[in-house]
Write an enzyme that holds these catalytic residues in place. Structure first.
Site, short mmCIF file in Angstrom:
data_model
loop_
_atom_site.label_atom_id
_atom_site.label_comp_id
_atom_site.label_asym_id
_atom_site.label_seq_id
_atom_site.Cartn_x
_atom_site.Cartn_y
_atom_site.Cartn_z
N ASP A 126 42.64 47.80 41.24
CA ASP A 126 43.20 47.64 39.97
C ASP A 126 42.38 46.72 38.84
O ASP A 126 41.63 45.87 39.27
CB ASP A 126 44.64 47.08 39.95
CG ASP A 126 45.39 46.75 38.67
OD1 ASP A 126 45.65 47.72 37.90
OD2 ASP A 126 45.96 45.64 38.40
N ASP A 164 43.44 45.12 35.24
CA ASP A 164 44.25 44.06 34.49
C ASP A 164 45.15 43.18 35.45
O ASP A 164 45.83 43.88 35.99
CB ASP A 164 45.16 44.78 33.27
CG ASP A 164 44.25 45.47 32.21
OD1 ASP A 164 43.50 44.36 31.49
OD2 ASP A 164 44.18 46.59 32.43
N THR A 212 43.36 52.31 37.79
CA THR A 212 43.80 51.63 36.50
C THR A 212 44.84 52.32 35.83
O THR A 212 44.90 53.68 35.84
CB THR A 212 42.91 51.16 35.62
OG1 THR A 212 43.48 50.44 34.40
CG2 THR A 212 41.89 52.02 35.22
N GLY A 213 45.78 51.71 34.82
CA GLY A 213 46.40 52.37 33.76
C GLY A 213 45.73 52.89 32.57
O GLY A 213 46.15 53.47 31.82
N LYS A 246 48.76 56.15 41.53
CA LYS A 246 47.21 55.79 41.96
C LYS A 246 47.27 56.16 43.55
O LYS A 246 46.12 56.68 43.79
CB LYS A 246 47.13 54.08 41.95
CG LYS A 246 46.92 53.74 40.46
CD LYS A 246 46.98 52.34 40.44
CE LYS A 246 47.00 51.71 38.96
NZ LYS A 246 46.64 50.43 38.96
N SER A 259 50.72 44.83 40.21
CA SER A 259 51.89 45.35 39.32
C SER A 259 52.47 46.46 40.09
O SER A 259 51.91 46.97 41.02
CB SER A 259 51.57 45.74 37.74
OG SER A 259 51.32 44.71 37.13
N ASN A 313 52.63 49.82 39.28
CA ASN A 313 51.66 50.86 39.43
C ASN A 313 50.77 50.90 40.76
O ASN A 313 50.05 51.76 40.84
CB ASN A 313 51.15 51.25 38.11
CG ASN A 313 50.45 50.23 37.69
OD1 ASN A 313 50.38 48.94 38.20
ND2 ASN A 313 49.69 50.59 36.72
#
Length: 246
Positions: A10, A12, A44-45, A172, A196, A198
């Site tokens: 990930d 952030d 990542t988002g 993910k 997080s 996600n």
């Protein structure tokens, strides 16, 4: 010890420190990892455009998972997998956020829209994700209550104050599984690191699931190992422990 062949990171709150930077120490550890022919994949988002500088900085030769798994790209910016949302669903979610006057971001393939700056015709775009941000506890609870029974969507977050929505089944972990199939790698040969909601599914399904110390409590509960925070080179320290055997 598990023979790790792929590391999913990930960005952030995990790979990046609170200044949005990858430290030189972490860069060096990742370069050592790549020299061992281990795949390092950003998961990542973020949309692709917000990942490319970091792919270049880290000279990553493998895949990039963006928009919480809605798209998978090669390091040469070739789109190899995409999972889109119904435009009418995106529009209805946006209208709900607009009525609440909350901050929103809408990701379509190759496009980012923010708040009221949206297209007149939602059907003209390949929609990937919508996010609601800077939410009060009351706003967050209200939105979650409105969407909790919707069977067409996947709900997660990338920070404690936001909600992110993708198509049902898009996350993910699914994207990592797809990459593993391409590379003939097993999920138990993956180490995934995040902070997080996600990231929970990739942390649960990876051979080694790692949470940074600053992760949300639900993520920490699911992790096999807790590393240092994103401001203390947690990613590098986990790689040293499980991959470089330092």
């Amino acid at each position: 010890m598990t023979n790790i062949k792929l590391i999913a990171l990930d960005m952030d709150g995990t790979l990046l420190n609170d200044d949005g930077v990858v430290t030189e120490y972490t860069k060096d550890i990742i370069q050592q990892t790549l020299r061992k022919n281990i795949h390092v994949v950003l998961s990542t988002g973020r949309p692709l455009i917000m990942c490319l500088d970091f792919v270049e900085q880290l000279t990553l030769p493998s895949y990039i998972i963006t928009s919480n798994g809605a798209e998978i790209w090669t390091a040469d910016n070739e789109l190899i997998e995409q999972h889109t949302m119904d435009p009418s669903k995106i529009k209805s979610l946006w209208e709900m956020g607009k009525d609440l006057h909350v901050h929103m971001w809408l990701l379509a393939s190759g496009e980012v829209f923010v708040d009221d700056m949206v297209p007149e015709d939602f059907t003209s775009y390949d929609w990937l994700k919508i996010g609601f941000g800077k939410l009060s506890n009351q706003e967050k609870s209200y939105i979650l209550e409105q969407i909790k029974d919707d069977p067409t969507i996947e709900v997660s977050n990338s920070s404690r104050t936001n909600i992110e929505v993708t198509k049902k089944g898009v996350h993910k972990a699914r994207a990592i599984q797809s990459i593993c199939e391409r590379l003939n790698i097993k999920m138990e040969e993956v180490m995934a690191i995040g902070d997080s909601l996600n990231d929970i599914k990739m942390i649960e399904r990876a051979g080694i699931g790692v949470a940074v110390k600053n992760a949300q409590s639900k993520v920490i509960e699911k992790a096999d190992y807790i590393t240092a925070t994103n401001n203390e080179d947690g990613v590098a320290k986990a790689i040293e422990k499980f991959v470089l055997n330092v």
